[in-house]
Design a protein around this motif. Structure first.
Motif, short mmCIF file in Angstrom:
data_model
loop_
_atom_site.label_atom_id
_atom_site.label_comp_id
_atom_site.label_asym_id
_atom_site.label_seq_id
_atom_site.Cartn_x
_atom_site.Cartn_y
_atom_site.Cartn_z
N GLY A 37 -3.17 -0.39 -1.29
CA GLY A 37 -2.22 0.49 -1.94
C GLY A 37 -1.30 -0.25 -2.89
N ILE A 38 -0.01 0.07 -2.86
CA ILE A 38 0.97 -0.62 -3.71
C ILE A 38 1.72 -1.68 -2.92
CG2 ILE A 38 1.23 1.34 -5.27
CD1 ILE A 38 3.82 2.01 -3.86
N GLY A 39 1.23 -2.01 -1.72
CA GLY A 39 1.83 -3.09 -0.96
C GLY A 39 2.62 -2.60 0.24
N GLU A 40 3.49 -3.46 0.73
CA GLU A 40 4.31 -3.16 1.89
C GLU A 40 5.66 -2.65 1.43
OE1 GLU A 40 6.07 -5.46 5.86
OE2 GLU A 40 4.32 -6.25 4.79
N PHE A 41 6.23 -1.71 2.21
CA PHE A 41 7.44 -1.02 1.79
C PHE A 41 8.68 -1.59 2.47
CE2 PHE A 41 3.83 1.84 1.61
CZ PHE A 41 3.88 2.25 0.29
N TYR A 42 9.80 -1.57 1.72
CA TYR A 42 11.07 -1.99 2.27
C TYR A 42 11.76 -0.87 3.04
CZ TYR A 42 11.16 -6.44 -0.24
OH TYR A 42 10.90 -7.71 -0.67
N GLY A 43 11.55 0.36 2.64
CA GLY A 43 12.25 1.48 3.26
C GLY A 43 13.60 1.71 2.63
N ASP A 44 14.19 2.89 2.89
CA ASP A 44 15.46 3.27 2.27
C ASP A 44 16.67 2.99 3.14
OD1 ASP A 44 14.49 4.38 -0.20
OD2 ASP A 44 13.69 6.07 0.96
N ALA A 45 16.47 2.63 4.41
CA ALA A 45 17.59 2.45 5.32
C ALA A 45 18.37 1.18 5.00
CB ALA A 45 17.09 2.40 6.77
N PRO A 127 14.53 -3.44 -4.06
CA PRO A 127 13.07 -3.50 -4.12
C PRO A 127 12.46 -2.32 -3.37
CG PRO A 127 13.92 -5.11 -2.56
CD PRO A 127 15.11 -4.51 -3.24
N TYR A 128 11.36 -1.80 -3.87
CA TYR A 128 10.68 -0.65 -3.25
C TYR A 128 9.48 -1.09 -2.43
CZ TYR A 128 8.15 3.79 -2.90
OH TYR A 128 7.48 4.89 -2.43
N SER A 129 8.65 -1.97 -2.98
CA SER A 129 7.49 -2.47 -2.26
C SER A 129 7.16 -3.87 -2.76
CB SER A 129 6.27 -1.55 -2.46
OG SER A 129 5.80 -1.62 -3.80
N PHE A 130 6.38 -4.61 -1.98
CA PHE A 130 5.98 -5.95 -2.42
C PHE A 130 4.53 -6.22 -2.06
CE2 PHE A 130 7.37 -6.85 1.91
CZ PHE A 130 6.43 -7.76 2.36
N VAL A 131 3.90 -7.06 -2.88
CA VAL A 131 2.54 -7.54 -2.65
C VAL A 131 2.61 -9.04 -2.44
CG1 VAL A 131 0.24 -7.81 -3.67
CG2 VAL A 131 1.54 -5.71 -4.08
N ASP A 132 2.13 -9.51 -1.30
CA ASP A 132 2.19 -10.94 -0.99
C ASP A 132 1.11 -11.25 0.04
OD1 ASP A 132 2.78 -13.56 -0.52
OD2 ASP A 132 4.91 -13.26 -0.07
N TYR A 133 -0.04 -11.74 -0.40
CA TYR A 133 -1.14 -12.03 0.52
C TYR A 133 -2.06 -13.09 -0.06
CZ TYR A 133 -4.10 -9.19 -2.55
OH TYR A 133 -4.78 -8.71 -3.65
N GLN A 134 -2.79 -13.76 0.81
CA GLN A 134 -3.86 -14.68 0.41
C GLN A 134 -4.87 -14.74 1.55
OE1 GLN A 134 -2.99 -18.36 -1.68
NE2 GLN A 134 -4.47 -19.47 -0.40
N ASN A 135 -6.09 -14.39 1.25
CA ASN A 135 -7.17 -14.39 2.22
C ASN A 135 -8.28 -15.33 1.76
OD1 ASN A 135 -5.87 -12.26 3.70
ND2 ASN A 135 -6.64 -10.82 2.16
N GLU A 136 -8.91 -16.00 2.70
CA GLU A 136 -9.93 -16.99 2.36
C GLU A 136 -11.12 -16.86 3.31
OE1 GLU A 136 -10.39 -21.85 2.40
OE2 GLU A 136 -8.46 -20.95 1.81
N ALA A 137 -12.33 -16.98 2.77
CA ALA A 137 -13.56 -16.94 3.57
C ALA A 137 -14.58 -17.86 2.95
CB ALA A 137 -14.10 -15.51 3.65
N ILE A 138 -15.39 -18.49 3.79
CA ILE A 138 -16.46 -19.38 3.33
C ILE A 138 -17.80 -18.80 3.79
CG2 ILE A 138 -17.46 -21.70 3.49
CD1 ILE A 138 -14.67 -22.80 3.91
N LYS A 139 -18.70 -18.60 2.82
CA LYS A 139 -19.99 -17.99 3.13
C LYS A 139 -21.10 -18.77 2.42
CE LYS A 139 -18.07 -13.31 3.50
NZ LYS A 139 -18.15 -11.92 2.99
N PRO A 140 -22.29 -18.85 3.04
CA PRO A 140 -23.41 -19.53 2.37
C PRO A 140 -23.94 -18.69 1.22
CG PRO A 140 -24.12 -18.55 4.44
CD PRO A 140 -22.64 -18.38 4.39
N LYS A 155 0.52 -11.22 -5.66
CA LYS A 155 1.97 -11.42 -5.68
C LYS A 155 2.60 -10.34 -6.57
CE LYS A 155 3.16 -15.39 -3.54
NZ LYS A 155 4.25 -15.51 -2.53
N GLY A 156 3.83 -9.99 -6.24
CA GLY A 156 4.56 -9.07 -7.10
C GLY A 156 5.18 -7.94 -6.31
N GLY A 157 5.49 -6.85 -7.00
CA GLY A 157 6.11 -5.73 -6.33
C GLY A 157 6.69 -4.72 -7.31
#
Length: 430
Positions: A37-45, A127-140, A155-157
């Motif tokens: 989606g657009i990332g993880e949300f901070y919420g309004d509270a 801030p409303y939402s943020f994107v922050d991830y890194q995934n890694e996989a090794i395949k033959p 990265k971003g938001g």
């Protein structure tokens, strides 16, 4: 207002405003689910509502800004500056893999001021939402002795700047309208590192697909609140409230590039697949309803329900990404021992909260649920105790380690600073 308070207020406003402009894209640490989606949300509270299970759509004390419902800003009779900081520690588990990380950010910067006795205007940057991830996989690589290292990262938001108009219709009813401008960008990349057997690792090829999407547009949120006296002399009130966020399509501009490098040197010139190509992203509607019992200056018991139709979400490529509607319940309590006491700790407000529901994310056909509990405290400070320092501590879990999901156990802390001043009160001369 003293000269010291004016300097402190100006320093907080400018310094934290600069911080929000520079830090809001940094997120709260690695979040694998923010790739969807657009990332993880901070919420309004804000800090006080965060300590009550993020509840409070129906009630506000007037000591701090309640951002859950635009209609409740009018309860702040004095000029109010509210600043919040948020930190988060997270323990992430996926199968036998485990990772811990920490992040911090400015949570909100808000200013409200009464224009007339029944009309309050507020401005807000968060801030409303943020994107922050890194995934890694090794395949033959099938048919060869080589292996490929796949890396996806983001990265971003998206940020939100708002103006709120809140009006008291009569003694019991208030309404409000929040007009917001969304802005920000997200950068996502997919890299494949081809590792050749028997060759110098520096000679490996790296194939990169980089995407940058910039967002901007306006959105609206409306709210209403009702206070119904149950006992005479304002000894017990029933509060009802609701807020509705209209669905909006954010303008989006996408730039995608392709690169092939060897030992960090380009093998061919980078290829721009599209440059500032226009599109849109749909943020679905959301509604929140709540009820609370309020013994003024003593006890508040609140219960909220919120729903956002993320099944209606569409990304830049007009895909839904299989997101699901979010349903959450929020329960909270606030206790003030004795408002007229000379004992300092009788003036501290204590909070307890609980929140449960699903997130928009679906993994292996199963919802990713989120459960948390919270504690909160508000300490009066300054001359006349007209300013406040608030803490909210939140602990919870999202997802589980089975069915291909990622389990996240998190601890979050929200620090709020509230400064009140009677800027718009007319002085009377004897």
């Amino acid at each position: 207002m003293s000269q010291y308070s004016k300097v402190l207020l100006l320093t907080l406003t400018l310094g934290l405003g600069w911080s929000c402009a520079n830090l809001n894209a940094q997120g709260l640490g690695n979040s694998p689910y923010s790739s969807l989606g657009i990332g993880e949300f901070y919420g309004d509270a804000y800090s006080d509502n965060s300590g009550m299970g993020q509840s409070g759509v129906s009630t506000a004390s007037g000591f701090q800004i309640n951002n859950l419902n635009p209609a409740l800003w009018v309860r702040n009779r004095f000029t109010t500056l509210d600043v919040g900081l948020v930190t988060q520690y997270k323990d992430i588990t996926a199968g036998s893999d485990r990772q811990t990380n920490f992040g911090a950010n400015l949570a909100y910067l808000s200013l409200s001021f009464p224009v007339k006795p029944r009309w309050v205007i507020g401005v807000n940057l968060k801030p409303y939402s943020f994107v922050d991830y890194q995934n890694e996989a090794i395949k033959p690589v099938i048919g060869t002795a080589s292996v490929a290292r796949y890396i996806t990262s983001g990265k971003g938001g998206i940020n939100k700047a708002s103006i709120t108009n809140s009006v008291q219709i009569n003694k019991y009813i208030s309404v409000g309208l929040e007009s917001s401008y969304f802005f920000g960008n997200a950068r996502r990349s997919s890299d494949v590192n081809l590792v050749m057997p028997g060759e110098n690792p520096d000679d490996n090829y790296l194939v990169s697909l980089n995407q940058r999407t910039t967002y901007s547009d306006i959105a609206f949120r409306a709210g209403a609140a009702v206070r119904i006296p149950i006992k005479k002399e304002n000894k017990l009130n029933l509060n009802l409230g609701g807020a509705y966020s209209f669905s909006t399509s954010l303008n989006a501009e996408n730039t995608t590039t392709f690169e092939l490098t060897q030992d960090s040197f380009p093998v061919t010139l980078p290829d721009t697949l599209n440059n500032n190509q226009s599109g849109s992203l749909t943020i679905p509607e959301q509604y929140q309803v709540g009820a609370s019992l309020e013994w003024p200056f003593k006890l508040i018991l609140s219960a909220d329900y919120s729903r956002q139709s993320w099944s209606q979400y569409r990304n830049y490529n007009n895909l839904s990404e299989s997101l699901r509607d979010v349903n959450r319940i929020h329960l909270g309590a606030e206790y003030l021992p004795r408002f007229t006491s000379l004992n300092y700790f009788n003036l501290v407000r204590y909070r307890l909260g609980f929140s449960y529901g699903n997130t928009p994310y679906v993994v292996a056909g199963r919802n990713v649920n989120d459960t948390n509990i919270s504690l909160g405290f508000t300490f009066p400070m300054g001359r006349g105790y007209q300013n406040f320092l608030s803490f909210a501590l939140i602990g919870g879990q999202r997802g589980n380690s089975g069915a291909g999901q990622v389990k996240e156990r998190y601890g979050r802390a929200v620090l709020g600073i509230t400064l009140l001043e009677r800027w718009f009160v007319k002085q009377k001369l004897d």
